[in-house]
Design an enzyme around this catalytic site. Structure first.
Site, PDB file in Angstrom:
ATOM      1  N   LYS A 142       2.988   6.688   4.805  1.00 51.69           N
ATOM      2  CA  LYS A 142       2.120   5.777   4.249  1.00 51.69           C
ATOM      3  C   LYS A 142       2.464   4.521   4.686  1.00 51.69           C
ATOM      4  CE  LYS A 142      -1.622   4.107   2.425  1.00 51.69           C
ATOM      5  NZ  LYS A 142      -1.779   3.388   3.587  1.00 51.69           N
ATOM      6  N   THR A 143       1.538   3.531   5.338  1.00 52.78           N
ATOM      7  CA  THR A 143       2.055   2.255   5.540  1.00 52.78           C
ATOM      8  C   THR A 143       1.879   1.253   4.461  1.00 52.78           C
ATOM      9  OG1 THR A 143      -0.174   1.822   6.536  1.00 52.78           O
ATOM     10  CG2 THR A 143       1.577   2.508   8.061  1.00 52.78           C
ATOM     11  N   GLY A 144       2.161   0.108   4.449  1.00 47.28           N
ATOM     12  CA  GLY A 144       2.071  -0.777   3.607  1.00 47.28           C
ATOM     13  C   GLY A 144       2.175  -2.330   4.321  1.00 47.28           C
ATOM     14  N   SER A 177       0.705  -1.140   0.057  1.00 49.86           N
ATOM     15  CA  SER A 177      -0.112  -0.053  -0.165  1.00 49.86           C
ATOM     16  C   SER A 177       0.882   1.407  -0.017  1.00 49.86           C
ATOM     17  CB  SER A 177      -0.763   0.151   1.218  1.00 49.86           C
ATOM     18  OG  SER A 177      -2.220  -0.852   0.936  1.00 49.86           O
TER      19      SER A 177
END
Length: 253
Positions: free
Chosen positions: A195-197, A58
């Site tokens: 942003k995380t993923g 993501s």
């Protein structure tokens, strides 16, 4: 045996002591890179892994959002209508805006964008942006999740610097909108955009990302943290270890 020992030492000879201690204290494996805008300050843990291209998961929503806006498949006012399919993450089960889709990492929303955009256009955008290995593969709905797209921690930071400098081939208004949506924490002393993923391919390692940059009185510092995260229980560590690192380096002041 001695040569092997020396080779092993050389892999980690340049590890930053503060970051190495954090990884030890947290009991996690992975890599972290923190770098100033001008590149003169650089702190790294596991330089070898920081250079290895991995699935973006993501974190690809950062460029993906710009692509979707550029293709006019969505805008800041759009309502993304839920398909009424219940999914495991409750926040996804309802109509979304672009901002909510970004904040909750709503996979089905971005897959909906992807079906409208198509692989040919993605291939063109990836090359224009010089994003990672610039490869999609055959599945337009999953190439960033478990397909052929790969990006290293070093490449994440290089891309984020272009974003910060407004050097990407997109409308300035779209870039400004994305930067606003990326605000993860806004404090009196700093702003963190990130942003995380989480990549969970069937036959490969599961790894989590936390990538972004912090703006404070110390300047602008970019970070890319990648952890081995076999369980969802470990996902909060992506952010917590990164914030601890930034705090110990006095970059949140």
């Amino acid at each position: 045996m001695w040569l092997l020992f020396l080779a092993t030492l050389s892999l980690f000879a340049h590890d930053d002591a503060v970051l190495a201690k954090l990884f030890e204290d947290y009991g996690v494996k992975g890599a972290m890179l923190i770098e100033s805008l001008d590149g003169k300050e650089r702190y790294v843990y596991n330089d070898v892994r920081a250079k290895i291209p991995l699935l973006p998961a993501s974190t690809f929503k950062i460029p993906h959002t710009l692509i979707a806006l550029d293709q006019n498949v969505v805008n800041a006012q759009s309502i993304i209508v839920w398909d009424k399919i219940a999914r495991g993450i409750p926040a996804w089960n309802g109509d979304q805006t672009l901002e909510s889709a970004f904040k909750t990492s709503c996979v089905w929303c971005y897959q909906k964008f992807a079906r409208h955009i198509g692989l040919e256009k993605y291939d063109s955008y990836l090359k224009k942006m010089h994003y990672g290995n610039e490869k999609t593969g055959d599945d337009v709905e999953r190439f960033w999740l478990d397909g052929k797209l790969r990006i290293s921690a070093e490449e994440q930071i290089a891309f984020l610097k272009k974003l910060y400098r407004n050097e990407l081939p997109f409308r300035r208004s779209d870039i400004d909108l994305l930067k606003k949506m990326m605000i993860d924490e806004q404090r009196e002393e700093c702003v963190i955009r990130a942003k995380t993923g989480w990549a969970v391919p069937k036959d490969d390692e599961h790894h989590g990302w936390y990538v972004g940059y912090v703006e404070s009185s110390k300047g602008v510092y970019f970070f890319a943290t990648n952890l081995l995260t076999p369980s969802s229980d470990e996902l909060p560590l992506r952010k917590s270890i990164t914030l601890d690192a930034l705090r110990y380096k006095k970059l949140l002041e």
